[in-house]
Design a protein around this motif. Sequence first.
Motif, PDB file in Angstrom:
ATOM      1  N   GLY A  27       0.810  -1.211   0.000  1.00 40.18           N
ATOM      2  CA  GLY A  27       0.000   0.000   0.000  1.00 40.18           C
ATOM      3  C   GLY A  27       0.846   1.264   0.000  1.00 40.18           C
ATOM      4  O   GLY A  27       0.532   2.235  -0.705  1.00 40.18           O
ATOM      5  N   SER A  28       1.927   1.253   0.770  1.00 37.25           N
ATOM      6  CA  SER A  28       2.803   2.423   0.847  1.00 37.25           C
ATOM      7  C   SER A  28       3.519   2.668  -0.466  1.00 37.25           C
ATOM      8  O   SER A  28       3.711   3.820  -0.870  1.00 37.25           O
ATOM      9  CB  SER A  28       3.839   2.227   1.961  1.00 37.25           C
ATOM     10  N   LEU A  29       3.908   1.589  -1.142  1.00 35.61           N
ATOM     11  CA  LEU A  29       4.590   1.747  -2.428  1.00 35.61           C
ATOM     12  C   LEU A  29       3.648   2.365  -3.463  1.00 35.61           C
ATOM     13  O   LEU A  29       4.045   3.260  -4.222  1.00 35.61           O
ATOM     14  CB  LEU A  29       5.102   0.392  -2.913  1.00 35.61           C
ATOM     15  N   ILE A  30       2.406   1.899  -3.484  1.00 35.89           N
ATOM     16  CA  ILE A  30       1.431   2.440  -4.447  1.00 35.89           C
ATOM     17  C   ILE A  30       1.121   3.900  -4.142  1.00 35.89           C
ATOM     18  O   ILE A  30       1.210   4.774  -5.020  1.00 35.89           O
ATOM     19  CB  ILE A  30       0.146   1.590  -4.429  1.00 35.89           C
ATOM     20  N   TRP A  31       0.754   4.186  -2.890  1.00 32.42           N
ATOM     21  CA  TRP A  31       0.385   5.546  -2.518  1.00 32.42           C
ATOM     22  C   TRP A  31       1.601   6.477  -2.566  1.00 32.42           C
ATOM     23  O   TRP A  31       1.497   7.628  -3.008  1.00 32.42           O
ATOM     24  CB  TRP A  31      -0.251   5.532  -1.142  1.00 32.42           C
ATOM     25  N   GLY A  32       2.762   5.982  -2.160  1.00 30.67           N
ATOM     26  CA  GLY A  32       3.973   6.800  -2.205  1.00 30.67           C
ATOM     27  C   GLY A  32       4.372   7.154  -3.635  1.00 30.67           C
ATOM     28  O   GLY A  32       4.840   8.271  -3.904  1.00 30.67           O
ATOM     29  N   THR A  33       4.186   6.211  -4.560  1.00 32.05           N
ATOM     30  CA  THR A  33       4.491   6.486  -5.971  1.00 32.05           C
ATOM     31  C   THR A  33       3.549   7.547  -6.528  1.00 32.05           C
ATOM     32  O   THR A  33       3.974   8.456  -7.265  1.00 32.05           O
ATOM     33  CB  THR A  33       4.376   5.200  -6.800  1.00 32.05           C
ATOM     34  N   GLY A  97      -3.224   3.050   8.757  1.00 27.93           N
ATOM     35  CA  GLY A  97      -2.372   4.041   9.399  1.00 27.93           C
ATOM     36  C   GLY A  97      -0.915   3.905   8.986  1.00 27.93           C
ATOM     37  O   GLY A  97      -0.234   4.913   8.730  1.00 27.93           O
ATOM     38  N   LEU A  98      -0.424   2.680   8.899  1.00 31.80           N
ATOM     39  CA  LEU A  98       0.963   2.453   8.487  1.00 31.80           C
ATOM     40  C   LEU A  98       1.188   2.893   7.044  1.00 31.80           C
ATOM     41  O   LEU A  98       2.231   3.459   6.710  1.00 31.80           O
ATOM     42  CB  LEU A  98       1.322   0.975   8.654  1.00 31.80           C
ATOM     43  N   VAL A  99       0.204   2.636   6.177  1.00 34.76           N
ATOM     44  CA  VAL A  99       0.318   3.061   4.779  1.00 34.76           C
ATOM     45  C   VAL A  99       0.356   4.578   4.686  1.00 34.76           C
ATOM     46  O   VAL A  99       1.189   5.162   3.974  1.00 34.76           O
ATOM     47  CB  VAL A  99      -0.855   2.499   3.947  1.00 34.76           C
ATOM     48  N   ALA A 100      -0.560   5.236   5.403  1.00 35.21           N
ATOM     49  CA  ALA A 100      -0.617   6.702   5.358  1.00 35.21           C
ATOM     50  C   ALA A 100       0.694   7.321   5.812  1.00 35.21           C
ATOM     51  O   ALA A 100       1.150   8.323   5.241  1.00 35.21           O
ATOM     52  CB  ALA A 100      -1.770   7.195   6.238  1.00 35.21           C
ATOM     53  N   TYR A 101       1.312   6.727   6.829  1.00 32.84           N
ATOM     54  CA  TYR A 101       2.566   7.277   7.373  1.00 32.84           C
ATOM     55  C   TYR A 101       3.763   6.934   6.495  1.00 32.84           C
ATOM     56  O   TYR A 101       4.548   7.807   6.116  1.00 32.84           O
ATOM     57  CB  TYR A 101       2.765   6.728   8.785  1.00 32.84           C
ATOM     58  N   THR A 102       3.908   5.682   6.144  1.00 31.50           N
ATOM     59  CA  THR A 102       5.094   5.222   5.422  1.00 31.50           C
ATOM     60  C   THR A 102       5.146   5.761   4.006  1.00 31.50           C
ATOM     61  O   THR A 102       6.225   5.980   3.450  1.00 31.50           O
ATOM     62  CB  THR A 102       5.131   3.681   5.405  1.00 31.50           C
ATOM     63  N   ALA A 103       3.981   5.994   3.395  1.00 33.62           N
ATOM     64  CA  ALA A 103       3.946   6.491   2.018  1.00 33.62           C
ATOM     65  C   ALA A 103       4.674   7.816   1.873  1.00 33.62           C
ATOM     66  O   ALA A 103       5.241   8.107   0.812  1.00 33.62           O
ATOM     67  CB  ALA A 103       2.497   6.635   1.559  1.00 33.62           C
ATOM     68  N   ALA A 104       4.682   8.631   2.919  1.00 32.84           N
ATOM     69  CA  ALA A 104       5.384   9.913   2.849  1.00 32.84           C
ATOM     70  C   ALA A 104       6.878   9.701   2.663  1.00 32.84           C
ATOM     71  O   ALA A 104       7.537  10.436   1.913  1.00 32.84           O
ATOM     72  CB  ALA A 104       5.109  10.726   4.115  1.00 32.84           C
ATOM     73  N   PHE A 105       7.431   8.691   3.318  1.00 34.75           N
ATOM     74  CA  PHE A 105       8.865   8.409   3.200  1.00 34.75           C
ATOM     75  C   PHE A 105       9.174   7.719   1.873  1.00 34.75           C
ATOM     76  O   PHE A 105      10.217   7.954   1.269  1.00 34.75           O
ATOM     77  CB  PHE A 105       9.316   7.553   4.382  1.00 34.75           C
ATOM     78  N   VAL A 106       8.258   6.857   1.426  1.00 38.88           N
ATOM     79  CA  VAL A 106       8.421   6.232   0.117  1.00 38.88           C
ATOM     80  C   VAL A 106       8.413   7.304  -0.973  1.00 38.88           C
ATOM     81  O   VAL A 106       9.216   7.266  -1.911  1.00 38.88           O
ATOM     82  CB  VAL A 106       7.298   5.204  -0.135  1.00 38.88           C
TER      83      VAL A 106
END
Length: 221
Positions: A27-33, A97-106
């Motif tokens: 999820g973080s990779l998709i949202w971060g991209t 919550g983890l996706v929302a947070y980690t996506a910023a760093f991704v």
Amino acid sequence: MFDFLEGYDVLGAFWMTVKLTALSAVGSLIWGTLLAAMRVSPVPLMRGFGTAYVNIVRNIPLTVIILFSSLGLADVFGMTLGAEDFKVQGFRLAVLGLVAYTAAFVCEAIRSGINTVPLGQAEAARAIGLSFSQTLTLIVLPQAFRSVIGPLANVLIALTKNTTVAAAIGVAEAAYLMKTMIENEAQTLLIGAVFAFGFVVLTLPTGLILGWLSKRLAVKR
């Protein structure tokens, strides 16, 4: 020596940690991209949203975001993500919550990779008639991902450790079980050593494999 482990599902707790990490990583990779694409977009509104999101979310403690997912989204707004069981609901909200947070760093890792792609390649793509989205997906992002495997590995390792915050909303992952065992057993040092070793087993191979992959796929300029 390790009799205190009897009666506790240590492997199950670490499997919950693995599931949290895997789903949150995807999820973080998709949202971060998508956020990275917004940050380099020619549309001012999209650039503004991406910049504001990253700068705000990165400066909010993860614990606050996880608690907001549970207490705010679930209890106040009634968002259960389709889960009727409380444990499943907590798991899904923790992933959110983890996706929302980690996506910023991704996003920032990918954006740094985008900046390594020579500007002339994007200009050449536009010269032959490619749109911004085509230039980004066909030319820029493939090279950017190859150059940021190392930084993304660091984000993944940090995500694995950050899953321990999910214990705050009752998700039965490794840190939640460790807390329970420390309350019930006297072997505090051994319990800590067991769970520390478990996280090393999860994170060390990830770092080594992705580090090797980063060298193999590095873009030669």
